[in-house]
Design a protein around this motif. Structure first.
Motif, PDB file in Angstrom:
ATOM      1  N   LEU A  51       0.839  -1.198   0.000  1.00  0.00           N
ATOM      2  CA  LEU A  51       0.000   0.000   0.000  1.00  0.00           C
ATOM      3  C   LEU A  51       0.874   1.249   0.000  1.00  0.00           C
ATOM      4  O   LEU A  51       1.816   1.359   0.789  1.00  0.00           O
ATOM      5  CB  LEU A  51      -0.897  -0.002   1.244  1.00  0.00           C
ATOM      6  N   PHE A  52       0.546   2.207  -0.876  1.00  0.00           N
ATOM      7  CA  PHE A  52       1.272   3.471  -0.978  1.00  0.00           C
ATOM      8  C   PHE A  52       0.245   4.601  -0.933  1.00  0.00           C
ATOM      9  O   PHE A  52      -0.586   4.726  -1.839  1.00  0.00           O
ATOM     10  CB  PHE A  52       2.087   3.532  -2.272  1.00  0.00           C
ATOM     11  N   PHE A  53       0.307   5.412   0.127  1.00  0.00           N
ATOM     12  CA  PHE A  53      -0.681   6.460   0.351  1.00  0.00           C
ATOM     13  C   PHE A  53      -0.241   7.795  -0.224  1.00  0.00           C
ATOM     14  O   PHE A  53       0.944   8.130  -0.212  1.00  0.00           O
ATOM     15  CB  PHE A  53      -0.951   6.610   1.851  1.00  0.00           C
ATOM     16  N   GLY A  54      -1.214   8.553  -0.715  1.00  0.00           N
ATOM     17  CA  GLY A  54      -0.956   9.891  -1.236  1.00  0.00           C
ATOM     18  C   GLY A  54       0.019   9.857  -2.395  1.00  0.00           C
ATOM     19  O   GLY A  54      -0.012   8.973  -3.241  1.00  0.00           O
ATOM     20  N   LYS A  55       0.890  10.819  -2.390  1.00  0.00           N
ATOM     21  CA  LYS A  55       1.871  10.938  -3.469  1.00  0.00           C
ATOM     22  C   LYS A  55       3.212  10.331  -3.064  1.00  0.00           C
ATOM     23  O   LYS A  55       4.271  10.763  -3.506  1.00  0.00           O
ATOM     24  CB  LYS A  55       2.064  12.408  -3.854  1.00  0.00           C
ATOM     25  N   ALA A  56       3.156   9.311  -2.211  1.00  0.00           N
ATOM     26  CA  ALA A  56       4.379   8.616  -1.779  1.00  0.00           C
ATOM     27  C   ALA A  56       5.081   8.018  -2.991  1.00  0.00           C
ATOM     28  O   ALA A  56       4.442   7.589  -3.946  1.00  0.00           O
ATOM     29  CB  ALA A  56       4.036   7.512  -0.782  1.00  0.00           C
ATOM     30  N   LYS A  57       6.391   7.985  -2.924  1.00  0.00           N
ATOM     31  CA  LYS A  57       7.170   7.405  -4.031  1.00  0.00           C
ATOM     32  C   LYS A  57       6.833   5.926  -4.140  1.00  0.00           C
ATOM     33  O   LYS A  57       6.936   5.168  -3.191  1.00  0.00           O
ATOM     34  CB  LYS A  57       8.656   7.599  -3.759  1.00  0.00           C
ATOM     35  N   SER A  58       6.363   5.547  -5.311  1.00  0.00           N
ATOM     36  CA  SER A  58       6.024   4.138  -5.535  1.00  0.00           C
ATOM     37  C   SER A  58       7.151   3.451  -6.300  1.00  0.00           C
ATOM     38  O   SER A  58       7.968   4.101  -6.926  1.00  0.00           O
ATOM     39  CB  SER A  58       4.692   4.014  -6.265  1.00  0.00           C
ATOM     40  N   LYS A  63       2.773  -1.464 -13.641  1.00  0.00           N
ATOM     41  CA  LYS A  63       1.806  -1.600 -14.721  1.00  0.00           C
ATOM     42  C   LYS A  63       0.436  -1.337 -14.088  1.00  0.00           C
ATOM     43  O   LYS A  63      -0.057  -2.142 -13.304  1.00  0.00           O
ATOM     44  CB  LYS A  63       1.838  -2.997 -15.329  1.00  0.00           C
ATOM     45  N   THR A  64      -0.146  -0.170 -14.397  1.00  0.00           N
ATOM     46  CA  THR A  64      -1.439   0.180 -13.819  1.00  0.00           C
ATOM     47  C   THR A  64      -2.533  -0.630 -14.488  1.00  0.00           C
ATOM     48  O   THR A  64      -2.666  -0.636 -15.709  1.00  0.00           O
ATOM     49  CB  THR A  64      -1.726   1.691 -13.979  1.00  0.00           C
ATOM     50  N   LEU A  65      -3.312  -1.318 -13.665  1.00  0.00           N
ATOM     51  CA  LEU A  65      -4.378  -2.175 -14.172  1.00  0.00           C
ATOM     52  C   LEU A  65      -5.730  -1.485 -14.147  1.00  0.00           C
ATOM     53  O   LEU A  65      -6.530  -1.658 -15.063  1.00  0.00           O
ATOM     54  CB  LEU A  65      -4.446  -3.469 -13.357  1.00  0.00           C
ATOM     55  N   ARG A  66      -5.968  -0.699 -13.090  1.00  0.00           N
ATOM     56  CA  ARG A  66      -7.293  -0.097 -12.937  1.00  0.00           C
ATOM     57  C   ARG A  66      -7.293   0.846 -11.733  1.00  0.00           C
ATOM     58  O   ARG A  66      -6.565   0.639 -10.774  1.00  0.00           O
ATOM     59  CB  ARG A  66      -8.292  -1.220 -12.708  1.00  0.00           C
ATOM     60  N   THR A  67      -8.134   1.869 -11.771  1.00  0.00           N
ATOM     61  CA  THR A  67      -8.364   2.741 -10.625  1.00  0.00           C
ATOM     62  C   THR A  67      -9.694   2.346 -10.006  1.00  0.00           C
ATOM     63  O   THR A  67     -10.678   2.163 -10.712  1.00  0.00           O
ATOM     64  CB  THR A  67      -8.390   4.223 -11.061  1.00  0.00           C
ATOM     65  N   GLU A  68      -9.707   2.194  -8.699  1.00  0.00           N
ATOM     66  CA  GLU A  68     -10.910   1.773  -7.980  1.00  0.00           C
ATOM     67  C   GLU A  68     -11.274   2.785  -6.900  1.00  0.00           C
ATOM     68  O   GLU A  68     -10.400   3.415  -6.310  1.00  0.00           O
ATOM     69  CB  GLU A  68     -10.700   0.407  -7.315  1.00  0.00           C
ATOM     70  N   VAL A  69     -12.569   2.899  -6.631  1.00  0.00           N
ATOM     71  CA  VAL A  69     -13.084   3.715  -5.530  1.00  0.00           C
ATOM     72  C   VAL A  69     -13.914   2.803  -4.642  1.00  0.00           C
ATOM     73  O   VAL A  69     -14.703   1.998  -5.137  1.00  0.00           O
ATOM     74  CB  VAL A  69     -13.962   4.882  -6.055  1.00  0.00           C
ATOM     75  N   VAL A 109      -1.361   1.943  -5.340  1.00  0.00           N
ATOM     76  CA  VAL A 109      -0.625   3.204  -5.220  1.00  0.00           C
ATOM     77  C   VAL A 109      -1.597   4.376  -5.315  1.00  0.00           C
ATOM     78  O   VAL A 109      -2.745   4.222  -5.732  1.00  0.00           O
ATOM     79  CB  VAL A 109       0.481   3.327  -6.294  1.00  0.00           C
ATOM     80  N   ASN A 110      -1.098   5.540  -4.933  1.00  0.00           N
ATOM     81  CA  ASN A 110      -1.894   6.777  -4.989  1.00  0.00           C
ATOM     82  C   ASN A 110      -3.204   6.641  -4.219  1.00  0.00           C
ATOM     83  O   ASN A 110      -4.251   7.102  -4.671  1.00  0.00           O
ATOM     84  CB  ASN A 110      -2.186   7.193  -6.436  1.00  0.00           C
ATOM     85  N   LEU A 139     -12.201   5.779  -0.311  1.00  0.00           N
ATOM     86  CA  LEU A 139     -10.828   5.795  -0.813  1.00  0.00           C
ATOM     87  C   LEU A 139     -10.803   5.522  -2.312  1.00  0.00           C
ATOM     88  O   LEU A 139     -11.652   4.808  -2.834  1.00  0.00           O
ATOM     89  CB  LEU A 139      -9.985   4.726  -0.109  1.00  0.00           C
ATOM     90  N   ARG A 140      -9.790   6.092  -2.972  1.00  0.00           N
ATOM     91  CA  ARG A 140      -9.521   5.792  -4.377  1.00  0.00           C
ATOM     92  C   ARG A 140      -8.057   5.393  -4.476  1.00  0.00           C
ATOM     93  O   ARG A 140      -7.195   5.982  -3.824  1.00  0.00           O
ATOM     94  CB  ARG A 140      -9.775   7.019  -5.252  1.00  0.00           C
ATOM     95  N   GLY A 141      -7.787   4.376  -5.274  1.00  0.00           N
ATOM     96  CA  GLY A 141      -6.411   3.933  -5.450  1.00  0.00           C
ATOM     97  C   GLY A 141      -6.217   3.264  -6.791  1.00  0.00           C
ATOM     98  O   GLY A 141      -7.174   2.793  -7.406  1.00  0.00           O
ATOM     99  N   ASP A 142      -4.975   3.251  -7.244  1.00  0.00           N
ATOM    100  CA  ASP A 142      -4.624   2.609  -8.511  1.00  0.00           C
ATOM    101  C   ASP A 142      -4.105   1.205  -8.227  1.00  0.00           C
ATOM    102  O   ASP A 142      -3.121   1.038  -7.485  1.00  0.00           O
ATOM    103  CB  ASP A 142      -3.543   3.405  -9.241  1.00  0.00           C
ATOM    104  N   LEU A 143      -4.765   0.211  -8.801  1.00  0.00           N
ATOM    105  CA  LEU A 143      -4.322  -1.175  -8.675  1.00  0.00           C
ATOM    106  C   LEU A 143      -3.207  -1.393  -9.687  1.00  0.00           C
ATOM    107  O   LEU A 143      -3.389  -1.122 -10.874  1.00  0.00           O
ATOM    108  CB  LEU A 143      -5.477  -2.133  -8.945  1.00  0.00           C
ATOM    109  N   VAL A 144      -2.069  -1.848  -9.203  1.00  0.00           N
ATOM    110  CA  VAL A 144      -0.916  -1.997 -10.086  1.00  0.00           C
ATOM    111  C   VAL A 144      -0.235  -3.344  -9.886  1.00  0.00           C
ATOM    112  O   VAL A 144      -0.389  -3.995  -8.861  1.00  0.00           O
ATOM    113  CB  VAL A 144       0.132  -0.875  -9.859  1.00  0.00           C
TER     114      VAL A 144
END
Length: 149
Positions: A51-58, A63-69, A109-110, A139-144
């Protein structure tokens, strides 16, 4: 007599329709670390997803698969506000983790607070909203997929 009854009825209907427009919504900012360390709260995160919160360095090689809320909502009855918020936060995170596994992602991430589509990004805090008898965390996050090294 009919006029007074009619006015009273109209006033009652107007108040009934207007009440939801003034629903309670108190925003709180709470530390992510405290929620993650709460041992007595359910659901538990299994640690299979980074898990990477906010704009933390990932990590590199994403490879971004999808953004989820996702929305975590907990009844306040019998709980402190902080405990209910932490439980709602963990519930939302667990749902993101479940969705990540379904998509074969190994990281999220994010991760940002996203209550009613208003983004609040932080690496140390999350946003919790108190309604009438409940606490909610969205919450919203990018599944990678992070490349194996």
């Amino acid at each position: 007599m009919k006029t007074i009854f009619g006015l009273a009825m109209a006033l009652g209907i107007s108040l009934a329709l207007a009440w939801p427009a003034h629903a309670r919504n108190i925003k709180r900012l709470l530390p992510i670390a405290a929620a993650m360390e709460a041992k007595d709260l359910q659901p538990k995160l299994d640690g299979s997803t980074k898990l990477f919160f906010g704009k933390a360095k990932s990590p590199e090689g994403l490879k971004t698969l999808r953004t989820e809320v996702t929305l975590g909502k907990v009844n306040l009855r019998g709980k402190s506000e902080e405990t209910a918020c932490n439980s709602a936060f963990l519930s939302a995170l667990a749902d993101l983790q479940k969705r990540a596994k379904q998509r074969d992602a190994n990281a999220i991430v994010n991760i940002v607070s996203y209550y009613k589509r208003a983004e609040m990004s932080s690496t140390t805090e999350y946003e919790c909203h108190e309604g009438s008898g409940y606490m909610a965390v969205e919450l919203r996050g990018d599944l990678v997929k992070i490349a194996d090294k």
